[in-house]
Scaffold this motif. Structure first.
Motif, PDB file in Angstrom:
ATOM      1  N   VAL A 228       0.610  -1.707   0.072  1.00 63.26           N
ATOM      2  CA  VAL A 228       0.252   0.027  -0.577  1.00 63.26           C
ATOM      3  C   VAL A 228       0.949   1.511  -0.071  1.00 63.26           C
ATOM      4  CG1 VAL A 228      -0.045  -0.304   2.750  1.00 63.26           C
ATOM      5  CG2 VAL A 228      -1.853   1.130   1.135  1.00 63.26           C
ATOM      6  N   LYS A 229       1.784   1.397   1.031  1.00 64.84           N
ATOM      7  CA  LYS A 229       2.575   2.340   0.698  1.00 64.84           C
ATOM      8  C   LYS A 229       3.716   2.482  -0.392  1.00 64.84           C
ATOM      9  CE  LYS A 229       3.759   2.549   5.493  1.00 64.84           C
ATOM     10  NZ  LYS A 229       4.801   2.510   6.332  1.00 64.84           N
ATOM     11  N   LEU A 230       3.853   1.607  -1.187  1.00 67.12           N
ATOM     12  CA  LEU A 230       4.208   1.867  -2.657  1.00 67.12           C
ATOM     13  C   LEU A 230       3.616   2.028  -3.987  1.00 67.12           C
ATOM     14  CD1 LEU A 230       6.348  -1.845  -3.147  1.00 67.12           C
ATOM     15  CD2 LEU A 230       7.083   0.704  -2.660  1.00 67.12           C
ATOM     16  N   LEU A 231       2.624   1.931  -3.532  1.00 64.42           N
ATOM     17  CA  LEU A 231       1.183   2.039  -4.408  1.00 64.42           C
ATOM     18  C   LEU A 231       1.111   4.002  -4.519  1.00 64.42           C
ATOM     19  CD1 LEU A 231      -1.486  -0.438  -4.317  1.00 64.42           C
ATOM     20  CD2 LEU A 231       0.408  -0.232  -6.280  1.00 64.42           C
ATOM     21  N   ASP A 232       1.091   4.336  -2.518  1.00 65.92           N
ATOM     22  CA  ASP A 232       0.888   5.450  -2.325  1.00 65.92           C
ATOM     23  C   ASP A 232       2.070   6.320  -3.090  1.00 65.92           C
ATOM     24  OD1 ASP A 232      -1.268   4.616  -1.246  1.00 65.92           O
ATOM     25  OD2 ASP A 232      -0.646   5.093   1.022  1.00 65.92           O
ATOM     26  N   SER A 233       3.453   6.100  -2.891  1.00 68.32           N
ATOM     27  CA  SER A 233       4.351   6.775  -3.885  1.00 68.32           C
ATOM     28  C   SER A 233       4.213   7.126  -4.893  1.00 68.32           C
ATOM     29  CB  SER A 233       5.118   6.007  -2.875  1.00 68.32           C
ATOM     30  OG  SER A 233       5.787   4.766  -3.612  1.00 68.32           O
ATOM     31  N   GLY A 234       3.316   6.388  -4.969  1.00 71.70           N
ATOM     32  CA  GLY A 234       3.462   6.515  -7.235  1.00 71.70           C
ATOM     33  C   GLY A 234       3.879   5.429  -8.308  1.00 71.70           C
ATOM     34  N   VAL A 235       4.048   3.809  -7.655  1.00 73.00           N
ATOM     35  CA  VAL A 235       4.836   2.643  -8.073  1.00 73.00           C
ATOM     36  C   VAL A 235       3.659   2.172  -8.485  1.00 73.00           C
ATOM     37  CG1 VAL A 235       6.076   0.495  -7.463  1.00 73.00           C
ATOM     38  CG2 VAL A 235       6.700   2.680  -6.473  1.00 73.00           C
ATOM     39  N   ASN A 236       3.082   2.216  -9.857  1.00 69.75           N
ATOM     40  CA  ASN A 236       2.431   1.119 -10.356  1.00 69.75           C
ATOM     41  C   ASN A 236       2.914   0.166 -10.952  1.00 69.75           C
ATOM     42  OD1 ASN A 236       0.720   0.881 -12.565  1.00 69.75           O
ATOM     43  ND2 ASN A 236      -0.019   2.595 -13.689  1.00 69.75           N
ATOM     44  N   PHE A 237       2.739  -0.895 -10.914  1.00 74.39           N
ATOM     45  CA  PHE A 237       3.138  -2.640 -11.116  1.00 74.39           C
ATOM     46  C   PHE A 237       2.363  -2.330 -12.800  1.00 74.39           C
ATOM     47  CE2 PHE A 237       3.628  -2.496  -6.885  1.00 74.39           C
ATOM     48  CZ  PHE A 237       5.198  -2.849  -6.803  1.00 74.39           C
ATOM     49  N   CYS A 238       1.368  -1.850 -13.210  1.00 72.77           N
ATOM     50  CA  CYS A 238       1.036  -2.751 -14.736  1.00 72.77           C
ATOM     51  C   CYS A 238       1.824  -1.998 -15.458  1.00 72.77           C
ATOM     52  CB  CYS A 238      -1.071  -2.001 -14.297  1.00 72.77           C
ATOM     53  SG  CYS A 238      -1.584  -2.997 -12.909  1.00 72.77           S
ATOM     54  N   SER A 239       1.717  -0.643 -15.451  1.00 75.38           N
ATOM     55  CA  SER A 239       3.061   0.521 -15.559  1.00 75.38           C
ATOM     56  C   SER A 239       3.900  -0.183 -16.104  1.00 75.38           C
ATOM     57  CB  SER A 239       2.771   1.591 -15.598  1.00 75.38           C
ATOM     58  OG  SER A 239       3.918   2.690 -15.951  1.00 75.38           O
ATOM     59  N   LEU A 240       5.031  -0.892 -15.349  1.00 75.93           N
ATOM     60  CA  LEU A 240       6.285  -1.441 -15.335  1.00 75.93           C
ATOM     61  C   LEU A 240       5.439  -3.289 -16.057  1.00 75.93           C
ATOM     62  CD1 LEU A 240       7.702  -1.398 -11.921  1.00 75.93           C
ATOM     63  CD2 LEU A 240       8.251  -0.068 -13.831  1.00 75.93           C
ATOM     64  N   GLN A 241       4.747  -3.633 -16.091  1.00 76.46           N
ATOM     65  CA  GLN A 241       4.807  -4.555 -16.838  1.00 76.46           C
ATOM     66  C   GLN A 241       4.523  -4.369 -18.169  1.00 76.46           C
ATOM     67  OE1 GLN A 241       1.614  -7.288 -14.970  1.00 76.46           O
ATOM     68  NE2 GLN A 241       1.362  -8.795 -16.670  1.00 76.46           N
ATOM     69  N   ARG A 242       3.541  -3.146 -18.415  1.00 74.90           N
ATOM     70  CA  ARG A 242       2.860  -2.693 -20.222  1.00 74.90           C
ATOM     71  C   ARG A 242       4.876  -2.281 -20.422  1.00 74.90           C
ATOM     72  NH1 ARG A 242      -1.962  -0.986 -17.856  1.00 74.90           N
ATOM     73  NH2 ARG A 242      -0.689   1.072 -17.137  1.00 74.90           N
ATOM     74  N   LYS A 243       5.876  -1.510 -20.067  1.00 76.68           N
ATOM     75  CA  LYS A 243       6.956  -1.449 -20.550  1.00 76.68           C
ATOM     76  C   LYS A 243       7.452  -2.215 -20.837  1.00 76.68           C
ATOM     77  CE  LYS A 243       6.901   3.506 -18.672  1.00 76.68           C
ATOM     78  NZ  LYS A 243       7.994   4.041 -17.289  1.00 76.68           N
ATOM     79  N   THR A 244       7.590  -3.457 -19.593  1.00 79.90           N
ATOM     80  CA  THR A 244       8.287  -4.908 -20.064  1.00 79.90           C
ATOM     81  C   THR A 244       7.761  -5.263 -21.148  1.00 79.90           C
ATOM     82  OG1 THR A 244       8.434  -4.550 -17.484  1.00 79.90           O
ATOM     83  CG2 THR A 244       9.039  -6.732 -17.989  1.00 79.90           C
TER      84      THR A 244
END
Length: 302
Positions: A228-244
């Protein structure tokens, strides 16, 4: 067949006998405690037998093995029972089901399909590492609490939880943080007091994260951090996955294009070599000599 009496049951295991017809008066007297014991006939004994059968026989649902059932609160207690799977024969009227501190590894698809009145489901401190696609989808809209904490869950999707709006506990699991878990977090009604306990044991690797010399089994830069802290800090795993995915697609297209070019060059060179060999062969053939008739014909023409 004469309709002697009807029996209706209420949740909790209690029966209520309603006598009709010719034995109504006798049953009423029996249930009110006014039977004196004199002049008992066959009809009275029949009512007594049926009344006891209704109260102590048919009206008592069975409790699963290794479990304890509290019928007054519709609670089934199967905690610390050494169970390795969901027990069979759980009463359909169950409101609260305790299965914590066992050795359960997975939830079958039809495990809770008959428990339409279930409000509280406790599954913490087990060894659950997989959820069947329909295991939690059968839980009714009355469900208020779903406890899956302290298990071995690494991944889960929205489809596995269905449309439940129950307060959910997912802390103390070895979660692999990726786009699928992020979408699940955004869908479920997580318990606020325990949401910080959902920690990434590993995470998806973003574009450019690490180098080629890094251990391919490394846990990622977000390991050990609350999701939850990662998501609040702006980390977007879906964006990382799309870039990958985009980078992988570009690399694949480049390799395919390179292979096509190599094949075309090889094909052209092979044709050129064949053409040279054919020309050399033609040059090696002896030139045809002119016959005398051909010479005279040419001379006469001039």
């Amino acid at each position: 067949m004469i309709n002697v009496f009807k029996t209706s049951f209420i949740p909790g295991g209690y029966g209520k006998a309603m006598c009709t017809g010719w034995c109504e008066e006798r049953c009423t007297g029996i249930s009110a405690g006014r039977w004196s014991g004199k002049g008992v006939d066959l009809h009275s004994w029949l009512c007594i037998s049926l009344l006891f059968l209704a109260l102590f026989g048919q009206a008592s649902p069975q409790c699963p093995d290794s479990c304890h059932c509290a019928w007054d609160t519709a609670t089934v207690l199967c905690s610390d029972a050494g169970l390795r799977e969901i027990p069979e024969g759980i009463p359909p009227e169950t409101v609260s089901l305790h299965l914590e501190r066992n050795y359960i590894r997975n939830l079958p698809e039809s495990a809770f399909s008959d428990l339409v009145h279930l409000r509280d489901l406790y599954l913490s401190h087990n060894r659950i590492d997989t959820l069947s696609s329909g295991a939690l989808q059968h839980l009714g809209p009355e469900l208020r609490l779903l406890d899956l904490s302290n298990n071995q869950l690494k991944q889960a999707s929205r489809e596995e939880f269905g449309s439940t709006r129950a307060k959910t506990r997912l802390y103390h699991n070895p979660w692999h943080c990726d786009c699928m878990l992020q979408e699940l977090m955004e869908t479920l009604n997580l318990e606020p007091e325990t949401v910080n306990g959902i920690v990434c044991e590993s995470s998806v690797r973003g574009v450019g994260e690490g180098s080629r010399w890094d251990d391919p089994g490394s846990q990622g830069e977000h390991a050990g951090q609350p999701l939850v802290k990662l998501l609040d800090s702006g980390v977007n795993f879906c964006s990382l996955q799309r870039k990958t995915t985009d980078v992988a697609m570009l690399v694949t297209m480049f390799v395919w294009f390179f292979m096509v070019i190599v094949y075309v060059v090889y094909y052209v060179r092979q044709n050129q070599a064949e053409a040279r060999r054919h020309l050399e062969y033609l040059k090696s053939l002896p030139s045809p000599r002119k016959t005398p008739t051909e010479t005279d014909t040419l001379s006469t023409g001039f």
